[in-house]
Scaffold this motif. Structure first.
Motif, short mmCIF file in Angstrom:
data_model
loop_
_atom_site.label_atom_id
_atom_site.label_comp_id
_atom_site.label_asym_id
_atom_site.label_seq_id
_atom_site.Cartn_x
_atom_site.Cartn_y
_atom_site.Cartn_z
N LEU A 1 0.83 -1.21 0.00
CA LEU A 1 0.00 0.00 0.00
C LEU A 1 0.86 1.26 0.00
O LEU A 1 0.53 2.25 -0.64
N GLY A 2 2.00 1.20 0.72
CA GLY A 2 2.90 2.34 0.75
C GLY A 2 3.34 2.75 -0.64
O GLY A 2 3.38 3.95 -0.97
N THR A 3 3.64 1.75 -1.48
CA THR A 3 4.07 2.10 -2.85
C THR A 3 2.90 2.66 -3.64
O THR A 3 3.08 3.53 -4.48
N VAL A 4 1.68 2.16 -3.37
CA VAL A 4 0.50 2.67 -4.09
C VAL A 4 0.25 4.12 -3.69
O VAL A 4 0.03 4.99 -4.54
N GLU B 1 1.00 8.05 -10.99
CA GLU B 1 1.49 9.39 -11.32
C GLU B 1 3.01 9.46 -11.42
O GLU B 1 3.55 10.42 -11.94
N THR B 2 3.70 8.47 -10.88
CA THR B 2 5.16 8.51 -10.90
C THR B 2 5.67 7.57 -12.01
O THR B 2 4.90 6.83 -12.60
N ASP C 1 13.77 4.60 -5.75
CA ASP C 1 14.31 5.91 -5.37
C ASP C 1 13.73 6.31 -4.02
O ASP C 1 12.60 6.77 -3.92
N GLU C 2 14.54 6.12 -2.97
CA GLU C 2 14.03 6.35 -1.62
C GLU C 2 13.85 7.83 -1.30
O GLU C 2 13.12 8.17 -0.38
N SER C 3 14.53 8.72 -2.06
CA SER C 3 14.43 10.14 -1.74
C SER C 3 13.23 10.80 -2.41
O SER C 3 12.66 11.75 -1.89
N ASN C 4 12.84 10.29 -3.58
CA ASN C 4 11.73 10.90 -4.31
C ASN C 4 10.70 9.85 -4.75
O ASN C 4 10.51 9.62 -5.93
N PRO C 5 10.04 9.21 -3.82
CA PRO C 5 9.10 8.16 -4.23
C PRO C 5 7.79 8.69 -4.77
O PRO C 5 7.04 7.96 -5.39
N THR C 6 7.50 9.97 -4.54
CA THR C 6 6.20 10.51 -4.94
C THR C 6 6.38 11.79 -5.76
O THR C 6 7.52 12.22 -6.00
N THR C 7 5.27 12.38 -6.20
CA THR C 7 5.39 13.57 -7.06
C THR C 7 5.61 14.83 -6.24
O THR C 7 6.06 15.84 -6.77
N LEU C 8 5.30 14.77 -4.95
CA LEU C 8 5.43 15.96 -4.10
C LEU C 8 6.68 15.86 -3.24
O LEU C 8 7.18 14.76 -2.99
N TYR D 1 11.03 13.04 4.47
CA TYR D 1 11.57 11.76 4.94
C TYR D 1 12.12 10.98 3.77
O TYR D 1 11.99 11.37 2.62
N GLU D 2 12.75 9.84 4.07
CA GLU D 2 13.21 8.92 3.03
C GLU D 2 12.47 7.61 3.18
O GLU D 2 12.08 7.22 4.28
N GLY D 3 12.32 6.91 2.07
CA GLY D 3 11.68 5.60 2.14
C GLY D 3 10.55 5.49 1.13
O GLY D 3 9.90 6.49 0.81
N ILE D 4 10.35 4.26 0.63
CA ILE D 4 9.28 4.05 -0.34
C ILE D 4 8.10 3.36 0.34
O ILE D 4 7.01 3.90 0.42
N GLN D 5 8.35 2.17 0.86
CA GLN D 5 7.26 1.44 1.52
C GLN D 5 7.27 1.68 3.03
O GLN D 5 6.49 1.13 3.75
N PHE D 6 8.22 2.51 3.47
CA PHE D 6 8.23 2.90 4.88
C PHE D 6 8.70 4.34 4.97
O PHE D 6 9.14 4.93 3.98
#
Lengths: 458, 299
Positions: free
Chosen positions: A218-221, A313-314, A395-402, A406-411
């Motif tokens: 869900l974190g990645t979604v 979106e990513t 990419d743990e630093s930029n997992p989303t569009t905004l 913090y860092e992390g994709i699923q956490f």
């Protein structure tokens, strides 16, 4: 005690009781080492705390070879399931306990613990051994295990997430999996392939509560929908329209076309379902391949295709995770510990596993060179390339569009996340079960996240 | 349905209690039907309770693929492969640790609980009820609440990963229950018997050993067995306070639960192996146990 009783069958009175009681400590003293798991003699004993998984099982089996080559070192393993291992290792390292010489941690802990000064900097050891070749580690993994440029733990194996699907069912239904699917497309496929009458769901997605369970996919979604846990000012953002849309999508998809009983179904359940042909698609850890493609365990071996983690979106959405080995500062045998770590994470170890146990059992996702071994490429043809691509794109630093603080994709790499993630995971699980609505679940989750965010705002 | 027949037929024998032989035969017929129904129900319940254990034992003899096939495999070629791998993983030191912690703590519990139970039943001390309540109140705090202080204390005292830590904790954990159980057994002993012994000039230790002990032995055995079972199965302290040296069997068992692979057959084999000692102990003490347990119950 029984001995003293037998020796004095005729004796009566308190003397016998006293004699018996006195025998206890004597026997205890003699047997104090009775329960000692594997005495080491004059060898250095290394206590290695590991997470029980098939690859570490193999390492335990092969450690006899390490012992043969290093007669002065005796590694002893403490193998526990993920949750217990994490709790124990955290408690031990955080309180300065010295039970362990080597601990298995992940890219969630490494940087935080390195910052706290709990881990030994492994870079000097690495630099002293040029043939160890740390440039061979998959760059994204290497980076996520480094603090201020130095590695504080080295990867034993690494994983990302991707989507596995039944090629035969897709063909039957006349569907084609795009090169890079979007979640909207996946939802359409799931509705076509959903066949409850024949005991087959369209997709399997984790619903079981836990920061390492349902919150991982869900974190990645959430991130690929453009959502985030916190905004740049550490304001909780779980009630933002993007996050709400992502969670609503996930919950709707699993409720409408997902597996039955999804609220209590985690990785293992989905693995069983997919291996038994009870679901057409499954989005989860790349580590699944070893079980999915093993004909002795899986009814659908050889029938699967692999697609990158679906996006919205990513450009990419796959997570990044690595079980890695590190040395707590409190260890009294740091040099010996490094020798074991070096052995088990070296290129030669990969070859050893392949030759001794079979190439499909080589721990994946740690070294680039693994993917250049011809024998490995042969058994891993179907999934080697998708795995590597998924790992390389994390990419743990930029997992989303905004922008995020913090860092992390699923956490979210903050110590509070284990607790926050589990609480939010419980809310999501309740929404999957249908006992609360997504709005209610997110409203509650937002309150939890606000409390955590406040500690970073001061 | 059988049960309802039994219920409706009950008044009839009562009506004909006055003594006609036909009535008595009728009564036995109805009773027999009821008896059969009850026996069947008992068997069904017994099997239902026993089934998971049986399934575990069976699964231990399957291959991993058979262990989690759906629908479940009923007929299979038994293999000892799983037991072999359990031994290969070194179950023996864990078993030794378990035996050690369990036996020593059970002995300590009995040694400490006997005088305590005596002082709370046969020769009651002042404020017996308060003392009893104090004992049981030590069980009211959830163990999860004390695990961090215990862990830190064990660290500071260099007792982490030490089997003696478990011995002490298991003794403390079982002592209140043992005191309560043994007190209720001691209450069963007729005071006259002890008085007669005293009149005959028996000293306190003699009276305890030669008069009291033989009477309450089944109760002591039952208490000891309960303590053995509790300590043998204890997981929380064991997993948190031990590492490589002092880990017990339950800690070994969870090592088979992984998030990335299925070891159901191996886990079942290991679990069967782990439950054997307790089952054997229960079997050996069966007679004592049944007497002991009913002794405390019928007051």
């Amino acid at each position: 005690m029984s001995i003293s009783e037998r020796r004095s069958p005729g004796r009566r009175g308190p003397a016998r009781v006293v004699a018996a009681l006195l025998t206890v400590p004597v026997l205890l003293g003699a047997c104090a080492g009775a329960g000692d798991l594997g005495s080491s003699g004059d060898r250095t004993r290394l206590t290695v705390a590991i997470v029980a998984n098939p690859q570490m099982e193999d390492a335990m089996t092969l450690s006899s070879q390490f012992r043969a080559a290093n007669p002065d070192i005796d590694p002893v393993f403490v193998s526990l399931p993920e949750n217990e291992a994490r709790a124990k290792i955290t408690a031990s390292v955080a309180t300065g306990g010295s039970e362990y010489d080597i601990v298995m941690i992940s890219n969630y802990e490494t940087q935080m613990w390195a910052e706290n000064g709990w881990l030994v900097n492994l870079q000097p050891y690495i630099d002293d051994n040029p043939e160890y070749d740390d440039a061979d580690f998959i760059p994204t993994i290497r980076e996520s295990l480094s603090y201020e440029g130095d590695m504080y733990s080295v990867p034993f194996y690494g994983e990302s997430s991707f989507l596995v699907y039944r090629e035969d069912l897709f063909e039957e239904a006349g569907l084609t999996m795009p090169e890079q699917p979007t979640w909207t497309e996946i939802a359409e496929f799931a509705s076509v392939l959903d066949d409850p009458a024949n005991g087959r769901s369209g997709i399997c997605l984790r619903g079981l509560a836990g920061w390492g369970e349902n919150l991982a996919p869900l974190g990645t979604v959430i991130h690929t929908f453009g959502g985030r846990w916190f905004d740049e000012e550490w304001n909780a953002a779980l009630d933002s329209p993007e996050t709400a849309a992502a969670v609503q999508f996930y919950v709707d998809l699993v409720r409408e076309h997902g597996q039955p009983g999804a609220a209590t179904s985690g990785y293992t359940d989905c693995l069983t379902r997919y291996s038994q042909g009870q679901t057409a698609m499954w989005y989860d850890a790349t580590a699944m391949v070893s079980a999915v493609e093993d004909p002795s365990e899986s009814l659908v071996a050889g029938q699967s295709g692999y697609a990158p983690a679906p996006v919205q979106e990513t450009d990419g959405a796959g997570w990044l995770y690595s079980w890695s080995l590190s040395i707590p500062e409190t260890s009294e045998h740091k040099d010996e510990a490094w020798r074991f770590i070096q052995w088990v994470t070296d290129k030669d170890y990969q070859r050893l596993v392949g030759e001794e146990l079979g190439w499909s059992r080589v721990p994946p996702g740690a070294r680039l060179s693994t993917y250049e071994i011809p024998e490995y490429a042969e058994v891993a043809g179907a999934f080697a390339e998708p795995t590597l691509r998924a790992l390389a794109s994390g990419d743990e630093s930029n997992p989303t569009t905004l922008p995020i603080p913090y860092e992390g994709i699923q956490f979210v790499r903050i110590p509070e996340f284990q607790d926050l993630g589990t609480r939010v995971g419980q809310q999501i699980s309740a929404a999957v079960a249908g006992s609360v609505t997504v709005e209610e679940a997110l409203e509650q989750s937002q309150r939890y996240a606000e409390t955590v965010g406040q500690t970073y705002q001061g | 349905m059988n049960a309802s027949t039994e219920l409706t037929s009950r008044p009839r024998p009562a009506e004909s209690r006055s003594g006609a032989p036909a009535g008595r035969r009728k009564q036995t017929g109805a009773q027999r039907a009821g008896g059969i129904a009850l026996t069947t129900l008992t068997w069904v319940l017994g099997l239902a309770f026993f089934f998971p254990v049986l399934w575990m034992a069976l699964t231990g003899f399957k291959s991993e693929a058979e262990a989690y096939s759906d629908p479940p495999t009923l007929f299979f070629v038994p293999t000892l492969e799983q037991y072999r791998s359990v031994f290969d993983r070194g179950v023996l030191p864990y078993l030794l640790n378990s035996v050690w912690a369990t036996l020593i703590s059970a002995i300590l519990v009995i040694v400490l609980a006997t005088p305590a139970a005596y002082a709370l039943s046969i020769k009651p001390v002042k404020r017996t009820q308060d003392v009893l309540f104090f004992f049981i109140s030590t069980k009211m705090l959830p163990v999860a609440a004390v695990i961090v202080p215990l862990y830190v204390a064990a660290q500071q005292l260099s007792l982490a990963d030490n089997i003696w830590t478990l011995v002490v904790l298991y003794t403390a954990m079982n002592l209140p229950i043992a005191v309560w159980m043994m007190r209720s057994f001691f209450m069963e002993v007729p005071k006259e018997m002890l008085e007669a012994a005293r009149v005959d000039g028996a000293t306190l230790p003699q009276m305890l050993r030669q008069v009291l002990m033989p009477v309450v032995l089944p109760g002591v055995a039952a208490t000891a067995l309960i303590c053995l079972i509790f300590s043998w199965n204890e997981f929380f302290f064991a997993v948190n306070l031990t590492a490589a040296r002092a880990a017990t069997v339950p800690v070994f068992l969870v090592g088979f639960i992984t998030s990335e692979g299925l070891y159901w057959a191996q886990l079942s084999a290991a679990a069967t192996l782990a439950s054997l000692p307790v089952i054997l102990a229960g079997w050996a003490a069966q007679k004592q146990l049944v007497r002991g347990l009913s002794m405390g119950a019928v007051k």
